[in-house]
Design a protein around this motif. Structure first.
Motif, PDB file in Angstrom:
ATOM      1  N   LEU A 131       0.826  -1.205   0.000  1.00  0.00           N
ATOM      2  CA  LEU A 131       0.000   0.000   0.000  1.00  0.00           C
ATOM      3  C   LEU A 131       0.862   1.258   0.000  1.00  0.00           C
ATOM      4  O   LEU A 131       0.543   2.243  -0.659  1.00  0.00           O
ATOM      5  CB  LEU A 131      -0.931  -0.021   1.215  1.00  0.00           C
ATOM      6  CG  LEU A 131      -2.092   0.954   1.251  1.00  0.00           C
ATOM      7  CD1 LEU A 131      -3.013   0.749   0.066  1.00  0.00           C
ATOM      8  CD2 LEU A 131      -2.862   0.808   2.543  1.00  0.00           C
ATOM      9  N   SER A 132       1.975   1.219   0.707  1.00  0.00           N
ATOM     10  CA  SER A 132       2.850   2.393   0.782  1.00  0.00           C
ATOM     11  C   SER A 132       3.519   2.715  -0.547  1.00  0.00           C
ATOM     12  O   SER A 132       4.004   3.820  -0.741  1.00  0.00           O
ATOM     13  CB  SER A 132       3.909   2.208   1.866  1.00  0.00           C
ATOM     14  OG  SER A 132       4.887   1.288   1.453  1.00  0.00           O
ATOM     15  N   LYS A 133       3.536   1.759  -1.473  1.00  0.00           N
ATOM     16  CA  LYS A 133       4.160   1.986  -2.775  1.00  0.00           C
ATOM     17  C   LYS A 133       3.194   2.583  -3.795  1.00  0.00           C
ATOM     18  O   LYS A 133       3.594   2.920  -4.897  1.00  0.00           O
ATOM     19  CB  LYS A 133       4.750   0.687  -3.289  1.00  0.00           C
ATOM     20  CG  LYS A 133       5.897   0.210  -2.425  1.00  0.00           C
ATOM     21  CD  LYS A 133       6.531  -1.026  -2.955  1.00  0.00           C
ATOM     22  CE  LYS A 133       7.667  -1.428  -2.002  1.00  0.00           C
ATOM     23  NZ  LYS A 133       8.416  -2.555  -2.497  1.00  0.00           N
ATOM     24  N   LEU A 134       1.921   2.714  -3.415  1.00  0.00           N
ATOM     25  CA  LEU A 134       0.943   3.307  -4.324  1.00  0.00           C
ATOM     26  C   LEU A 134       1.089   4.822  -4.357  1.00  0.00           C
ATOM     27  O   LEU A 134       1.516   5.437  -3.377  1.00  0.00           O
ATOM     28  CB  LEU A 134      -0.480   2.966  -3.873  1.00  0.00           C
ATOM     29  CG  LEU A 134      -0.906   1.515  -3.884  1.00  0.00           C
ATOM     30  CD1 LEU A 134      -2.345   1.392  -3.406  1.00  0.00           C
ATOM     31  CD2 LEU A 134      -0.753   0.900  -5.249  1.00  0.00           C
ATOM     32  N   THR A 179      -0.343  -5.766  -7.976  1.00  0.00           N
ATOM     33  CA  THR A 179       0.990  -5.919  -8.560  1.00  0.00           C
ATOM     34  C   THR A 179       2.078  -5.788  -7.490  1.00  0.00           C
ATOM     35  O   THR A 179       2.995  -6.633  -7.405  1.00  0.00           O
ATOM     36  CB  THR A 179       1.218  -4.850  -9.659  1.00  0.00           C
ATOM     37  OG1 THR A 179       0.195  -4.992 -10.646  1.00  0.00           O
ATOM     38  CG2 THR A 179       2.570  -5.001 -10.296  1.00  0.00           C
ATOM     39  N   GLU A 180       1.977  -4.763  -6.654  1.00  0.00           N
ATOM     40  CA  GLU A 180       2.965  -4.545  -5.584  1.00  0.00           C
ATOM     41  C   GLU A 180       2.928  -5.675  -4.566  1.00  0.00           C
ATOM     42  O   GLU A 180       3.958  -6.113  -4.076  1.00  0.00           O
ATOM     43  CB  GLU A 180       2.743  -3.199  -4.896  1.00  0.00           C
ATOM     44  CG  GLU A 180       2.981  -1.994  -5.780  1.00  0.00           C
ATOM     45  CD  GLU A 180       4.401  -1.872  -6.274  1.00  0.00           C
ATOM     46  OE1 GLU A 180       5.330  -2.397  -5.611  1.00  0.00           O
ATOM     47  OE2 GLU A 180       4.591  -1.256  -7.337  1.00  0.00           O
ATOM     48  N   TYR A 181       1.734  -6.130  -4.242  1.00  0.00           N
ATOM     49  CA  TYR A 181       1.552  -7.218  -3.279  1.00  0.00           C
ATOM     50  C   TYR A 181       2.191  -8.509  -3.779  1.00  0.00           C
ATOM     51  O   TYR A 181       2.874  -9.214  -3.030  1.00  0.00           O
ATOM     52  CB  TYR A 181       0.049  -7.422  -3.007  1.00  0.00           C
ATOM     53  CG  TYR A 181      -0.269  -8.496  -2.010  1.00  0.00           C
ATOM     54  CD1 TYR A 181      -0.155  -8.249  -0.648  1.00  0.00           C
ATOM     55  CD2 TYR A 181      -0.702  -9.754  -2.422  1.00  0.00           C
ATOM     56  CE1 TYR A 181      -0.457  -9.223   0.274  1.00  0.00           C
ATOM     57  CE2 TYR A 181      -1.003 -10.729  -1.499  1.00  0.00           C
ATOM     58  CZ  TYR A 181      -0.889 -10.468  -0.158  1.00  0.00           C
ATOM     59  OH  TYR A 181      -1.194 -11.435   0.753  1.00  0.00           O
ATOM     60  N   GLU A 182       2.002  -8.800  -5.053  1.00  0.00           N
ATOM     61  CA  GLU A 182       2.574 -10.018  -5.646  1.00  0.00           C
ATOM     62  C   GLU A 182       4.096  -9.946  -5.727  1.00  0.00           C
ATOM     63  O   GLU A 182       4.768 -10.974  -5.664  1.00  0.00           O
ATOM     64  CB  GLU A 182       1.958 -10.279  -7.017  1.00  0.00           C
ATOM     65  CG  GLU A 182       0.507 -10.709  -6.909  1.00  0.00           C
ATOM     66  CD  GLU A 182      -0.214 -10.790  -8.256  1.00  0.00           C
ATOM     67  OE1 GLU A 182       0.360 -10.364  -9.282  1.00  0.00           O
ATOM     68  OE2 GLU A 182      -1.358 -11.279  -8.256  1.00  0.00           O
TER      69      GLU A 182
END
Length: 184
Positions: A131-134, A179-182
């Protein structure tokens, strides 16, 4: 829904902040009464939109001071929650600009966001990292809609956007979160 349990740090932060704000504003009691039902949502929102827990606490403190100062100018007290979250959002954006952080928004869409209550503690940290990368605007829309259970109209009001823009941000944010989570 995740409840925020006050810890010593948070209580110290509140006890140091509230007397200063009470001194500055005549309507402090009314402000506190309006804030109480939404305080946990404000904490979760600030921590979710900031890059770390401590940055979130700093963001919240700075935003509460701004909100307290601006409270006499609030025209519709029924929209206090949206107004407060908008102040947190704008404060976060201002802080990001000061740090010269610019993010790009993708055009993908998806239907994914994990439910934090159904995840083990270590998995929640992975979701927070993703979430922080969004981009800030997508992260805010997702947190307001998915975590704080705000309607699309309320999110639109808080972000000063149209409903369709919020729906796009939610779809793009979900896609990018997946995408970030994966990746993690």
């Amino acid at each position: 829904m995740i409840s925020v349990q006050p810890n010593r740090y948070m209580m110290r932060l509140i006890s140091r902040t509230l007397p200063v704000m009470s001194f500055l504003f005549r309507s402090s009691l009314e402000f506190e009464q309006r804030l109480k039902p939404f305080y946990n949502d404000a904490v979760r929102f600030a921590r979710s939109t900031a890059r770390s827990r401590s940055d979130g606490d700093d963001l919240l403190q700075e935003s509460l001071i701004k909100a307290w100062r601006a409270y006499p100018r609030l025209k519709n007290a029924d929209q206090f929650k949206s107004w407060l979250l908008k102040i947190i959002s704008n404060t976060n954006i201002s802080r990001s600009r000061r740090q010269w952080v610019k993010r790009m928004v993708g055009l993908e869409k998806a239907e994914f966001i994990p439910n934090p209550e159904s995840l083990p503690l270590e998995e929640i940290e992975v979701v927070r990292m993703a979430l922080s990368k969004l981009p800030v605007i997508q992260r805010e829309a997702l947190v307001m809609y998915e975590v704080l259970d705000m309607s699309v109209a309320e999110v639109a009001s808080s972000q000063n956007a149209t409903k369709s823009a919020v729906k796009s941000r939610l779809a793009r944010g979900r896609r990018r979160l997946r995408t970030e989570y994966e990746k993690l």
